[in-house]
Design an enzyme around this catalytic site. Structure first.
Site, PDB file in Angstrom:
ATOM      1  N   ASP A 152       0.801  -1.219   0.000  1.00 52.37           N
ATOM      2  CA  ASP A 152       0.000   0.000   0.000  1.00 52.37           C
ATOM      3  C   ASP A 152       0.836   1.273   0.000  1.00 52.37           C
ATOM      4  O   ASP A 152       0.669   2.140  -0.859  1.00 52.37           O
ATOM      5  CB  ASP A 152      -0.945  -0.007   1.207  1.00 52.37           C
ATOM      6  CG  ASP A 152      -1.761   1.263   1.291  1.00 52.37           C
ATOM      7  OD1 ASP A 152      -2.804   1.332   0.633  1.00 52.37           O
ATOM      8  OD2 ASP A 152      -1.335   2.197   2.004  1.00 52.37           O
ATOM      9  N   ALA A 180      -4.815   2.515  -0.830  1.00 56.29           N
ATOM     10  CA  ALA A 180      -4.597   1.855  -2.126  1.00 56.29           C
ATOM     11  C   ALA A 180      -5.176   0.444  -2.099  1.00 56.29           C
ATOM     12  O   ALA A 180      -5.846   0.010  -3.047  1.00 56.29           O
ATOM     13  CB  ALA A 180      -3.114   1.824  -2.459  1.00 56.29           C
ATOM     14  N   ASP A 181      -4.920  -0.286  -1.023  1.00 54.98           N
ATOM     15  CA  ASP A 181      -5.492  -1.627  -0.874  1.00 54.98           C
ATOM     16  C   ASP A 181      -7.016  -1.575  -0.850  1.00 54.98           C
ATOM     17  O   ASP A 181      -7.694  -2.379  -1.501  1.00 54.98           O
ATOM     18  CB  ASP A 181      -5.005  -2.254   0.435  1.00 54.98           C
ATOM     19  CG  ASP A 181      -3.641  -2.899   0.312  1.00 54.98           C
ATOM     20  OD1 ASP A 181      -3.412  -3.612  -0.668  1.00 54.98           O
ATOM     21  OD2 ASP A 181      -2.803  -2.685   1.199  1.00 54.98           O
ATOM     22  N   LEU A 182      -7.556  -0.648  -0.066  1.00 56.12           N
ATOM     23  CA  LEU A 182      -9.004  -0.590   0.104  1.00 56.12           C
ATOM     24  C   LEU A 182      -9.697  -0.210  -1.203  1.00 56.12           C
ATOM     25  O   LEU A 182     -10.733  -0.792  -1.564  1.00 56.12           O
ATOM     26  CB  LEU A 182      -9.360   0.404   1.206  1.00 56.12           C
ATOM     27  CG  LEU A 182      -8.847   0.025   2.596  1.00 56.12           C
ATOM     28  CD1 LEU A 182      -9.038   1.172   3.577  1.00 56.12           C
ATOM     29  CD2 LEU A 182      -9.548  -1.236   3.109  1.00 56.12           C
ATOM     30  N   GLY A 185      -9.696  -3.169  -3.474  1.00 51.31           N
ATOM     31  CA  GLY A 185     -10.742  -4.097  -3.067  1.00 51.31           C
ATOM     32  C   GLY A 185     -12.119  -3.639  -3.510  1.00 51.31           C
ATOM     33  O   GLY A 185     -12.936  -4.437  -4.003  1.00 51.31           O
TER      34      GLY A 185
END
Length: 411
Positions: A152, A180-182, A185
């Site tokens: 991230d 960034a991860d969220l 997702g």
């Protein structure tokens, strides 16, 4: 958590089976979103250690002999856990049986890893032509840097987000959550839903691809067009909006408040209420105020200095000026407005007992707002292999050397 089947859950994705091969955050967050919508989500984990996030801490909670990472708890509600060694015959056999029954498979391996495990996209669709495959990577599935590992904060920097965040150009800062991860997702779940919808028309599953890089670049919004159209290079400038003034965090007596004066009508109302000449040189239009932001901030903070935060917020509400405070997370989760929106859910954890988790952001209602049809019964994040036995029994694969029963008729 009671064992479930695709027929016993509620929500718009009830009857949908998701196989979650992902780990860390982007993929698990996507799969959790699908679970929040009513899908049955079976999470595949490495035997012995499980998902990497089971070891990410502190904080850990629970008994010393079996500590639970709060990081793992944040992205794995509404799932079942099955531990599989995908390099073993047994692991391959169980996964094949799951793929044959699944509607969505989520994975965030680096490009090529799933192929080496014997589950290329071609093989997955040979096993199940209707399968939607959601694949999330760090920097994209192709291109010159596709094989880079995507973490991230690395992507927040590489995708320009850190250059926009901080007190100034020399103070790049990461966003306080792994955004960034969220976002990856969320984009993954959004893409999977679109592919499921398309499948109703075509009968064929698609491959959905997204990445941390594309997800951050995809939300540059007006900062992006400043770069691509106006050919400016946006930079961090703290807690004040780059294109609207006054809009940001302002000091007052004994604290701070946030205001958003987003139109000329609001500006005149605000300025007149606080004794500021709205037509003052350099203040008459939003463009003027942006160019003279420092003078605007000084003028606002000068009149705010006589008022405390609560007094200001009450007066601003009476004027119809959007305003708010900066809450700590304990204040957020105690806030009645948050709880009224279903943003805190109670679950019964296998080790921890009753705990509260942040809840899903989307709700569903029947026409007329009469009945809420959102999934109401949420399941705690599972302990490692909590559902290994029940899922194997459901599949008819009880251990090494067994043969999966014939695939059930698909609905």
């Amino acid at each position: 958590m009671p064992d479930t089947t695709t027929d016993t859950l509620e929500g718009p994705l009830a009857g949908t089976l998701v196989v979650d091969l992902s780990r860390a955050l982007a993929g698990p967050h996507a799969a959790m979103m699908l679970g929040d919508l009513g899908a049955r989500v079976i999470k595949i984990e490495n035997p012995g250690t499980g998902d990497d996030t089971r070891g990410w801490g502190p904080p850990f909670v629970g008994p010393a002999e079996n500590p639970q990472a709060t990081y793992f708890l944040s992205c794995n509600r509404n799932k079942e856990s099955v531990a599989l060694d995908l390099k073993s015959d047994d692991g391959v056999q169980v996964l094949r049986a799951l793929v044959e029954r699944a509607d969505v498979l989520v994975e965030n391996f680096r490009p090529g890893v799933l192929d080496r495990l014997g589950f290329s996209v071609e093989e997955l669709h040979r096993l199940n032509p209707r399968l939607v495959v959601l694949s999330i990577t760090g920097f994209g599935h192709d291109g010159p840097e596709s094989r880079r590992s995507g973490y991230d904060q690395i992507v927040q920097g590489e995708a320009g987000l850190m250059s926009l965040t901080g007190s100034g150009p020399e103070d790049p800062q990461r966003v306080g959550v792994p955004i960034a991860d969220l976002l990856a997702g969320m984009n993954g779940a959004y893409g999977a839903l679109a592919a499921l919808y398309e499948r109703e028309r075509t009968g064929q599953g698609k491959v959905v691809r997204t990445s941390l890089l594309s997800s951050v670049v995809g939300v540059h919004a007006f900062q992006g067009t400043r770069a691509t159209v106006a050919h400016e290079v946006p930079a961090a400038q703290g807690n004040h909006h780059p294109s609207i003034a006054p809009y940001g965090l302002f000091s007052c007596r004994g604290g701070k408040v946030q205001i958003s004066v987003g139109s000329e009508k609001l500006w005149r109302t605000f300025a007149q209420a606080f004794g500021i000449d709205p037509e003052r040189a350099g203040f008459a239009s939003n463009a003027d105020r942006v160019r003279n932001r420092r003078a605007v901030i000084e003028a606002v903070e000068e009149v705010f200095a006589a008022h405390g935060p609560e007094e200001l917020l009450e007066h601003l509400a009476e004027l119809g000026i959007p305003a708010g405070k900066v809450r700590t997370l304990d204040e957020v989760y105690a806030w009645e407005q948050v709880r009224s929106q279903g943003l805190v859910v109670g679950v019964e954890h296998e080790v921890l007992g009753p705990v509260e988790l942040p809840g899903p952001a989307v709700r569903f209602f029947a026409p007329g707002d009469a009945d809420e049809t959102t999934r109401r019964a949420h399941a705690a994040p599972p302990v490692l292999d909590q559902h290994g036995g029940s899922v194997r029994a459901w599949l008819g694969t009880t251990g090494p050397g067994t043969t999966p029963r014939p695939k059930e008729a698909r609905r």
